[in-house]
Scaffold this motif. Sequence first.
Motif, PDB file in Angstrom:
ATOM      1  N   SER A   1       5.741  -8.521  12.045  1.00 31.28           N
ATOM      2  CA  SER A   1       6.028  -8.239  10.632  1.00 31.28           C
ATOM      3  C   SER A   1       7.529  -8.349  10.419  1.00 31.28           C
ATOM      4  O   SER A   1       8.281  -7.494  10.875  1.00 31.28           O
ATOM      5  CB  SER A   1       5.530  -6.840  10.242  1.00 31.28           C
ATOM      6  OG  SER A   1       5.877  -6.549   8.897  1.00 31.28           O
ATOM      7  N   ASN A   2       7.950  -9.413   9.764  1.00 32.57           N
ATOM      8  CA  ASN A   2       9.382  -9.584   9.485  1.00 32.57           C
ATOM      9  C   ASN A   2       9.574 -10.564   8.337  1.00 32.57           C
ATOM     10  O   ASN A   2       8.630 -11.219   7.890  1.00 32.57           O
ATOM     11  CB  ASN A   2      10.135 -10.065  10.725  1.00 32.57           C
ATOM     12  CG  ASN A   2       9.698 -11.436  11.210  1.00 32.57           C
ATOM     13  OD1 ASN A   2       8.775 -11.551  12.017  1.00 32.57           O
ATOM     14  ND2 ASN A   2      10.359 -12.489  10.744  1.00 32.57           N
TER      15      ASN A   2
ATOM     16  N   GLN B   1       3.237 -11.512   8.208  1.00 29.52           N
ATOM     17  CA  GLN B   1       2.573 -10.518   9.041  1.00 29.52           C
ATOM     18  C   GLN B   1       1.346 -11.148   9.683  1.00 29.52           C
ATOM     19  O   GLN B   1       0.510 -11.730   8.997  1.00 29.52           O
ATOM     20  CB  GLN B   1       2.157  -9.298   8.216  1.00 29.52           C
ATOM     21  CG  GLN B   1       3.331  -8.509   7.649  1.00 29.52           C
ATOM     22  CD  GLN B   1       2.894  -7.232   6.951  1.00 29.52           C
ATOM     23  OE1 GLN B   1       1.793  -7.138   6.402  1.00 29.52           O
ATOM     24  NE2 GLN B   1       3.750  -6.220   6.976  1.00 29.52           N
TER      25      GLN B   1
ATOM     26  N   THR C   1       6.160  -1.971   7.832  1.00 23.96           N
ATOM     27  CA  THR C   1       7.408  -2.676   8.061  1.00 23.96           C
ATOM     28  C   THR C   1       8.397  -1.733   8.739  1.00 23.96           C
ATOM     29  O   THR C   1       8.199  -0.519   8.772  1.00 23.96           O
ATOM     30  CB  THR C   1       8.008  -3.194   6.753  1.00 23.96           C
ATOM     31  OG1 THR C   1       8.101  -2.101   5.827  1.00 23.96           O
ATOM     32  CG2 THR C   1       7.122  -4.278   6.150  1.00 23.96           C
TER      33      THR C   1
ATOM     34  N   PRO D   1      12.068  -4.256  13.748  1.00 21.17           N
ATOM     35  CA  PRO D   1      10.761  -4.475  14.381  1.00 21.17           C
ATOM     36  C   PRO D   1      10.888  -4.758  15.877  1.00 21.17           C
ATOM     37  O   PRO D   1      11.874  -5.348  16.336  1.00 21.17           O
ATOM     38  CB  PRO D   1      10.219  -5.712  13.639  1.00 21.17           C
ATOM     39  CG  PRO D   1      10.992  -5.770  12.361  1.00 21.17           C
ATOM     40  CD  PRO D   1      12.341  -5.222  12.672  1.00 21.17           C
TER      41      PRO D   1
ATOM     42  N   ALA E   1       9.035 -10.118  16.441  1.00 17.70           N
ATOM     43  CA  ALA E   1       9.307 -10.856  15.213  1.00 17.70           C
ATOM     44  C   ALA E   1       9.113 -12.345  15.442  1.00 17.70           C
ATOM     45  O   ALA E   1       9.216 -12.839  16.566  1.00 17.70           O
ATOM     46  CB  ALA E   1      10.731 -10.581  14.724  1.00 17.70           C
TER      47      ALA E   1
ATOM     48  N   TRP F   1      20.024 -10.888  16.192  1.00 11.99           N
ATOM     49  CA  TRP F   1      19.156 -10.376  15.124  1.00 11.99           C
ATOM     50  C   TRP F   1      18.690  -8.969  15.466  1.00 11.99           C
ATOM     51  O   TRP F   1      18.719  -8.068  14.613  1.00 11.99           O
ATOM     52  CB  TRP F   1      17.959 -11.298  14.960  1.00 11.99           C
ATOM     53  CG  TRP F   1      17.002 -10.928  13.868  1.00 11.99           C
ATOM     54  CD1 TRP F   1      17.001 -11.358  12.575  1.00 11.99           C
ATOM     55  CD2 TRP F   1      15.876 -10.041  13.978  1.00 11.99           C
ATOM     56  NE1 TRP F   1      15.955 -10.798  11.877  1.00 11.99           N
ATOM     57  CE2 TRP F   1      15.255  -9.988  12.701  1.00 11.99           C
ATOM     58  CE3 TRP F   1      15.341  -9.276  15.021  1.00 11.99           C
ATOM     59  CZ2 TRP F   1      14.122  -9.207  12.461  1.00 11.99           C
ATOM     60  CZ3 TRP F   1      14.215  -8.497  14.768  1.00 11.99           C
ATOM     61  CH2 TRP F   1      13.609  -8.472  13.506  1.00 11.99           C
ATOM     62  N   ARG F   2      18.283  -8.785  16.696  1.00 18.35           N
ATOM     63  CA  ARG F   2      17.789  -7.477  17.127  1.00 18.35           C
ATOM     64  C   ARG F   2      18.888  -6.419  17.075  1.00 18.35           C
ATOM     65  O   ARG F   2      18.685  -5.314  16.560  1.00 18.35           O
ATOM     66  CB  ARG F   2      17.237  -7.602  18.547  1.00 18.35           C
ATOM     67  CG  ARG F   2      16.828  -6.285  19.202  1.00 18.35           C
ATOM     68  CD  ARG F   2      15.674  -5.630  18.482  1.00 18.35           C
ATOM     69  NE  ARG F   2      15.116  -4.538  19.280  1.00 18.35           N
ATOM     70  CZ  ARG F   2      14.164  -3.720  18.853  1.00 18.35           C
ATOM     71  NH1 ARG F   2      13.664  -3.871  17.655  1.00 18.35           N
ATOM     72  NH2 ARG F   2      13.703  -2.762  19.624  1.00 18.35           N
TER      73      ARG F   2
ATOM     74  N   SER G   1      19.864  -5.496  13.494  1.00 20.55           N
ATOM     75  CA  SER G   1      18.814  -4.703  12.854  1.00 20.55           C
ATOM     76  C   SER G   1      18.823  -3.260  13.363  1.00 20.55           C
ATOM     77  O   SER G   1      18.625  -2.314  12.590  1.00 20.55           O
ATOM     78  CB  SER G   1      17.446  -5.348  13.104  1.00 20.55           C
ATOM     79  OG  SER G   1      17.393  -6.647  12.543  1.00 20.55           O
TER      80      SER G   1
ATOM     81  N   ASN H   1      19.124  -6.935   5.662  1.00 20.20           N
ATOM     82  CA  ASN H   1      18.036  -6.406   6.481  1.00 20.20           C
ATOM     83  C   ASN H   1      16.714  -6.437   5.732  1.00 20.20           C
ATOM     84  O   ASN H   1      15.660  -6.732   6.322  1.00 20.20           O
ATOM     85  CB  ASN H   1      18.367  -4.982   6.923  1.00 20.20           C
ATOM     86  CG  ASN H   1      17.274  -4.351   7.757  1.00 20.20           C
ATOM     87  OD1 ASN H   1      16.348  -3.724   7.232  1.00 20.20           O
ATOM     88  ND2 ASN H   1      17.359  -4.519   9.067  1.00 20.20           N
TER      89      ASN H   1
ATOM     90  N   THR I   1      13.489  -8.201   7.279  1.00 21.50           N
ATOM     91  CA  THR I   1      12.425  -7.341   7.810  1.00 21.50           C
ATOM     92  C   THR I   1      11.375  -6.985   6.771  1.00 21.50           C
ATOM     93  O   THR I   1      10.263  -6.594   7.127  1.00 21.50           O
ATOM     94  CB  THR I   1      12.999  -6.024   8.372  1.00 21.50           C
ATOM     95  OG1 THR I   1      13.506  -5.220   7.283  1.00 21.50           O
ATOM     96  CG2 THR I   1      14.110  -6.294   9.380  1.00 21.50           C
TER      97      THR I   1
ATOM     98  N   GLU J   1      11.567  -4.410   4.927  1.00 17.67           N
ATOM     99  CA  GLU J   1      11.512  -2.953   4.827  1.00 17.67           C
ATOM    100  C   GLU J   1      12.093  -2.499   3.485  1.00 17.67           C
ATOM    101  O   GLU J   1      13.285  -2.665   3.215  1.00 17.67           O
ATOM    102  CB  GLU J   1      12.288  -2.312   5.980  1.00 17.67           C
ATOM    103  CG  GLU J   1      12.428  -0.798   5.901  1.00 17.67           C
ATOM    104  CD  GLU J   1      11.102  -0.096   5.670  1.00 17.67           C
ATOM    105  OE1 GLU J   1      10.940   0.508   4.586  1.00 17.67           O
ATOM    106  OE2 GLU J   1      10.230  -0.169   6.553  1.00 17.67           O
TER     107      GLU J   1
END
Length: 614
Positions: free
Chosen positions: A178-179, A227, A259, A263, A266, A345-346, A349, A380, A384, A386
Motif C-alpha cells: 500500500s503506497n 494496494q 495506509t 509502509p 512498497a 525512500w524508506r 518516510s 509523504n 504513501t 496516508e
Amino acid sequence: MCFYQLPGTSLSSKSIMFLPALLTLSVLSGCETPATATHEVRSVVAGSVAETIIASDRTCEEARGRAFGPSVVGVQLTGVPSSVALGASFTPNAQALMSDGSSLDVGRFVRTSNTGVLGVAGSAFVALGGGVAEVRVACGSHRRSLQVTVTGGSDSGQLVANLKVVRFDGGSGPTAISNGIPLVQGAFQPAAIANLRMYVSGVEQPARIQALEGRFHDGSVRAVLVQFTTTVNGAQTASASLRLVGARPALAMPPLMETSLAPDAAALPSDATYLRSTNAAGKLPAYPLTNVPAVVATHDAEYAQLHEKDWGRCAAAWDCGRTSGYDRAQMVYELWFRTANPLYWRRASLMVKDYVTRYAGPNNGGLPPWWTQPRSVALNYQLTGESKARVLARQMAEVHAFQTRPMPNWGQGWAIADGDDRREARAMVAGLAATSVGADSPIVGLVTQFASYFSPSTMSQWIGLLPSSQKANGCFCAPVYSDGQKNFMVGMLLTSLIRYYEEVNADPRILPIVQRAADYMWENEWLLLDRGFKYVSNNRIENGAVAESSKAAPDLNAFTLPAYAWLYKQTRRQEYLDRYTIILSGLWRPMMATSGKHFDQGYADVASTYLWIQ
C-alpha cells in the motif's frame, strides 16, 4: 467429522442429518478450524487452480456424503466460450449435481489455469492476454474443465512506470502493498485512473488503484494509491509495472487496506528518469551531476556520504542534533527521486513518521517557523497515501497564514519589514505544500481554528503585498536591525517565491522582487574576505551587548544559493552564475559531518539549483 453451514441459513441438531454434501466455507465443528479453511481459500485467490482447495474439502465432503442424505455425483460447467476476444469477459455457471436430482451452485470454486490469459473480476473472467487457458471447477472427486482461446494478442497495455516491489521488514510470505506512486503532469485525468492496472512478474494482479488528492494546473492527477497483495521474501525484490489498458473490467479489487506514513513494503518506481519527470519533489537534475563547475559536483557528491554519517548518528529521529529544522526528510526524498534507491525512500518516510507522530501531529500543526517542515509531510502523502500527512499539511498552512496575518500595531505582516522573513517564507512553503495535496481549501470534516486564513488565493495576495516591505534598493530593511536585514532569512523568503513561480504560477511580479534583493545583498551584505554574507546587516544590541552580530556567517551561505541560480536561469547573465559559485565555495563545511543542523543548512533547497545552472 466436519459440519458446514450454508451461508444465510441456520442449523439445528435435527436438521443436520438432512443436509446434502455442500461445499461451503463456514466450519461449525469437527476436523478443521476456521483458520485452516480460510487459509485454503486464500491460497486459491492468490492464483493457484481449483485442486488447491479440494485437497482439504474432499475428505470432509466425502465423509458427509457417506453419513447423510444425497451426495455429489457430478459437476456441470456452462457459459464458457471456446474463444474470446482480448478484453472481453464472460461469467461461467458451475453446478454440483446431487444424487437426489437437485443441483447446487458452486460458481465460487471456478478457477483458471493461467491467470496471465484469464483473470478473475468478481464472478466474471476477463481475457487479459493472448493464449489458451482452462476454466476448471472441482467438487470433491468430480471435476470439469473447458478450454478457452483468447485472440488478439496481449492486453498488457501501455507502460506507465516500471516498479520494484520491496520489503523492508525482512519478513517472508504474502505481504500487503500500500503506497503512492507519483504521476507525470498531464498523463491522467481522474476518469482515466480506472484503466490503470498493476502487474507483478508480468501477471496482472487484483489491485485497488485510486487517485490521491491533489491535481496539477491542467486537472491531471498528481499521484495514485496502489494496494494489492503479493509475495516477497526478505531482501528479495519483485519486478512490477503500472500500466494503462483499454477499457475492460478490472480484476477483483481487494479490500481497502490501512495506509502508513512508512509502509513496511512498497511498489516503488525503479527508474530515476521517470521519478524526476513527475516533479513531485521539485524539478531535480540527474544523478550524478554533469556539466557543472567542479565545486558544485563535489558538493552534491558529498551529500550521500554526509547523509550516511547523519543516519548513523540519528537514524530517523527528526530533532537529533538540530536546534531548528530545514526539512531533513525532504532532502532524502530528493535523493530517492534522483537515484531510485528504495533505501532513501524508506529512510525519508521513517523521518516523516517520527516528525508527525512525536511532534507535528500532537501539536496539530501549530508549530513555530523554525520547526515546520511541510514539504516532506505533503510529499509523504503522495508517496504513501496516508491521510494524516495531508491533514497536517493543511493545518500547517492555516497556522502559518495566521502567524503572518496583517498586524500593523505589532509591525507584522507581508506588507511590513519586521526582520523575521523566515516567518513569511515558511508560510509560503506551507501553502505550496497544502496546495500540492489538494488542501488549499479546508478539508471536509476537518474543524480548525484558522481555516479562514488560507485559501486558494492567499499566496497571490501575499505576493501583491510584499513589495511594500522591500525598499527600492532591494533591502528588506527592518528597524530591529537598525534599518538592515537578516540575510539568510531573506534568502529563505526568495526561495519560497521562486518555488511559487516554478510550481504554481509564473507570476511576473516575482522576478523583480528576487532580482532587487539578490543584487542588494551582493553589493551590500557580502564580505569578500570572509566569503560569506553578514548574519545581520547591523549589530543588534540588547541590554548593552551584541545579541546578533554583523559578522559573516558562511555556514548559512546555502540559503542564498537558489536566488542566484534561478536568476541565472531567468536572465542567463554570467555574473549570477559566478556569484553562485563563489557563494558555494565559501560555504563553511567543518561541522557538516558532525552537526545535523549544519548539514541541513548546507543542502536545504539546493538540489534544484543544480538544474538551473546547467
